[in-house]
Design a protein around this motif. Sequence first.
Motif, PDB file in Angstrom:
ATOM      1  N   LYS A 312       0.805  -1.222   0.000  1.00  0.00           N
ATOM      2  CA  LYS A 312       0.000   0.000   0.000  1.00  0.00           C
ATOM      3  C   LYS A 312       0.835   1.267   0.000  1.00  0.00           C
ATOM      4  N   SER A 313       2.092   1.140   0.362  1.00  0.00           N
ATOM      5  CA  SER A 313       2.971   2.322   0.366  1.00  0.00           C
ATOM      6  C   SER A 313       3.762   2.468  -0.926  1.00  0.00           C
ATOM      7  N   LEU A 314       3.960   1.363  -1.637  1.00  0.00           N
ATOM      8  CA  LEU A 314       4.693   1.376  -2.897  1.00  0.00           C
ATOM      9  C   LEU A 314       3.929   0.525  -3.905  1.00  0.00           C
ATOM     10  N   PHE A 315       3.311   1.175  -4.886  1.00  0.00           N
ATOM     11  CA  PHE A 315       2.494   0.443  -5.851  1.00  0.00           C
ATOM     12  C   PHE A 315       2.660   1.075  -7.231  1.00  0.00           C
ATOM     13  N   TYR A 316       2.051   0.462  -8.220  1.00  0.00           N
ATOM     14  CA  TYR A 316       2.246   0.940  -9.586  1.00  0.00           C
ATOM     15  C   TYR A 316       1.004   0.701 -10.435  1.00  0.00           C
ATOM     16  N   LYS A 317       0.946   1.417 -11.567  1.00  0.00           N
ATOM     17  CA  LYS A 317      -0.048   1.179 -12.610  1.00  0.00           C
ATOM     18  C   LYS A 317       0.694   0.915 -13.916  1.00  0.00           C
ATOM     19  N   THR A 318       0.156   0.015 -14.705  1.00  0.00           N
ATOM     20  CA  THR A 318       0.747  -0.264 -16.009  1.00  0.00           C
ATOM     21  C   THR A 318       0.267   0.784 -16.995  1.00  0.00           C
ATOM     22  N   ILE A 319       1.179   1.591 -17.511  1.00  0.00           N
ATOM     23  CA  ILE A 319       0.812   2.679 -18.415  1.00  0.00           C
ATOM     24  C   ILE A 319       0.746   2.192 -19.857  1.00  0.00           C
ATOM     25  N   SER A 320       1.734   1.418 -20.281  1.00  0.00           N
ATOM     26  CA  SER A 320       1.737   0.893 -21.648  1.00  0.00           C
ATOM     27  C   SER A 320       2.723  -0.255 -21.746  1.00  0.00           C
ATOM     28  N   GLN A 321       2.591  -1.022 -22.819  1.00  0.00           N
ATOM     29  CA  GLN A 321       3.558  -2.058 -23.126  1.00  0.00           C
ATOM     30  C   GLN A 321       4.404  -1.557 -24.281  1.00  0.00           C
ATOM     31  N   LEU A 322       5.681  -1.282 -24.011  1.00  0.00           N
ATOM     32  CA  LEU A 322       6.553  -0.685 -25.015  1.00  0.00           C
ATOM     33  C   LEU A 322       6.911  -1.685 -26.107  1.00  0.00           C
ATOM     34  N   SER A 323       7.041  -2.948 -25.720  1.00  0.00           N
ATOM     35  CA  SER A 323       7.322  -4.030 -26.661  1.00  0.00           C
ATOM     36  C   SER A 323       6.922  -5.321 -25.957  1.00  0.00           C
ATOM     37  N   HIS A 324       7.193  -6.440 -26.590  1.00  0.00           N
ATOM     38  CA  HIS A 324       6.891  -7.716 -25.953  1.00  0.00           C
ATOM     39  C   HIS A 324       7.824  -7.985 -24.770  1.00  0.00           C
ATOM     40  N   LYS A 325       8.850  -7.149 -24.623  1.00  0.00           N
ATOM     41  CA  LYS A 325       9.851  -7.392 -23.596  1.00  0.00           C
ATOM     42  C   LYS A 325       9.886  -6.330 -22.507  1.00  0.00           C
ATOM     43  N   SER A 326       9.031  -5.307 -22.577  1.00  0.00           N
ATOM     44  CA  SER A 326       9.103  -4.262 -21.561  1.00  0.00           C
ATOM     45  C   SER A 326       7.764  -3.566 -21.373  1.00  0.00           C
ATOM     46  N   PHE A 327       7.546  -3.031 -20.163  1.00  0.00           N
ATOM     47  CA  PHE A 327       6.335  -2.311 -19.788  1.00  0.00           C
ATOM     48  C   PHE A 327       6.717  -0.956 -19.210  1.00  0.00           C
ATOM     49  N   MET A 328       5.890   0.059 -19.482  1.00  0.00           N
ATOM     50  CA  MET A 328       6.065   1.351 -18.849  1.00  0.00           C
ATOM     51  C   MET A 328       5.143   1.413 -17.640  1.00  0.00           C
ATOM     52  N   LEU A 329       5.710   1.696 -16.473  1.00  0.00           N
ATOM     53  CA  LEU A 329       4.957   1.745 -15.229  1.00  0.00           C
ATOM     54  C   LEU A 329       4.976   3.155 -14.653  1.00  0.00           C
ATOM     55  N   GLN A 330       3.890   3.513 -13.981  1.00  0.00           N
ATOM     56  CA  GLN A 330       3.880   4.708 -13.143  1.00  0.00           C
ATOM     57  C   GLN A 330       3.917   4.229 -11.706  1.00  0.00           C
ATOM     58  N   VAL A 331       5.016   4.483 -11.046  1.00  0.00           N
ATOM     59  CA  VAL A 331       5.223   4.021  -9.676  1.00  0.00           C
ATOM     60  C   VAL A 331       4.851   5.145  -8.714  1.00  0.00           C
ATOM     61  N   CYS A 332       4.209   4.765  -7.623  1.00  0.00           N
ATOM     62  CA  CYS A 332       3.760   5.753  -6.648  1.00  0.00           C
ATOM     63  C   CYS A 332       4.226   5.341  -5.252  1.00  0.00           C
ATOM     64  N   PHE A 333       4.842   6.283  -4.557  1.00  0.00           N
ATOM     65  CA  PHE A 333       5.225   6.063  -3.165  1.00  0.00           C
ATOM     66  C   PHE A 333       4.297   6.875  -2.274  1.00  0.00           C
ATOM     67  N   LYS A 334       3.702   6.210  -1.301  1.00  0.00           N
ATOM     68  CA  LYS A 334       2.751   6.863  -0.395  1.00  0.00           C
ATOM     69  C   LYS A 334       3.208   6.645   1.042  1.00  0.00           C
ATOM     70  N   ASP A 335       3.112   7.706   1.843  1.00  0.00           N
ATOM     71  CA  ASP A 335       3.506   7.622   3.245  1.00  0.00           C
ATOM     72  C   ASP A 335       2.397   8.202   4.111  1.00  0.00           C
ATOM     73  N   ASN A 336       1.848   7.389   5.016  1.00  0.00           N
ATOM     74  CA  ASN A 336       0.764   7.837   5.900  1.00  0.00           C
ATOM     75  C   ASN A 336      -0.415   8.420   5.114  1.00  0.00           C
TER      76      ASN A 336
END
Length: 394
Positions: A312-336
């Motif tokens: 819950k403090s460190l999570f991500y969303k999948t933004i896009s698949q750049l190729s069959h070998k990689s994904f672009m993620l948006q990572v979010c750090f949350k504190d309290n």
Amino acid sequence: MKSKRRRLNNYIDDAQGEAILPPEMFCEVLARLPVESILRFRSVCKSWCRIIQSPYFISLQLGVTKNRPFRFIVQSQCEADMSSLFLVDIEGLKAREIHLEKIKCRTRLKFKLPALGVRVFCDGLLCMASEKRLDPVCICNPITKESVILPLSRSKAHLVRHKLAFGFDQSSGKYKVIRDYRTSSNKHLSKFQIITLGESSWRQLNPPQDLCTSDWDAAVFWNGSLHWMINDKTLDDPILAFDLSSETFYTIPFHRLCISQECYELQVLGTSLTIVEHNNHMIKIWEVTGNKVKGFSAICREEHDTYVCWNKSLFYKTISQLSHKSFMLQVCFKDNKTVKKDWFTCYAPEMKRYFYQDIHGLPDHFSTVHFKPSFVSPSAFLSVQSQLPVLKST
């Protein structure tokens, strides 16, 4: 070909002539340039400006853009700092700031565009609205700096959530906006309204049953329909879809195993409607196949270990698949329960590595919407009766 040339010749000054290239060939070349270059070329001469503003060129450039990789529109999630959008080019690791004050609407409403958040995109147009109010809903093109306000609902209901969906109906050649909202009087029931750009009022929609859509992600436009993930974990058909042509709802089956609803998100990866399943350190990509006639099914296309214990403090969303070998993620750090930082990172499963995307100038905490720049005018689809005054920024 002759009729096409005649239409294009209407946008060319006789004094400029056609000595270098025929107009249709000139458009083909121009449409394949970066949108930033096309914007500069509008100032070369009146002939070029008129061609770029012609319906033929706008349609041609839109078709070219659809075959290119997505860019992203980023907006700060801090209410005090929503005055700008950022057009992000992941491949070039750069962001261009777009000031919302320069995108103005001539309206009697007492509001400013920066007070609205970007909710969804279609064909270079952004749909913007507040999360807590039904009105106003704004359609804008951040490239041409045109915007329009959709007809007001006049509702005074107190909202706990307001989300928008936006798509193009191929059968009618018109754009349609659907809003999905919940009121404080019934926090667990989603209500739906629809409007076609050009209509004078919103229309109520009735889903097949009482339901509540997910807070996790926005609706996804795919194959002529809009799609939402439903919150109810007990349903065998947890994906709600709406056909823009027939304006009817239907559902898609998918068997969910995870306990938390936040383990799933809908995306269009490549050309497929995809369910991304997150589970601690694993990511699964489910591809939806089939159609309304023969039925739908979801097939697990790939599964990867992320080598990170997400929580819950460190999570991500999948933004896009750049190729069959990689994904672009948006990572979010949350504190309290207070989000501190968002950033983009590229995840390569086969290499077991993450690559931080160093893009300068982005806000600390932001939302991301897919985007492909175009010259489509939001006011072009409004009828005389429904069109509100529009101001094109200089």
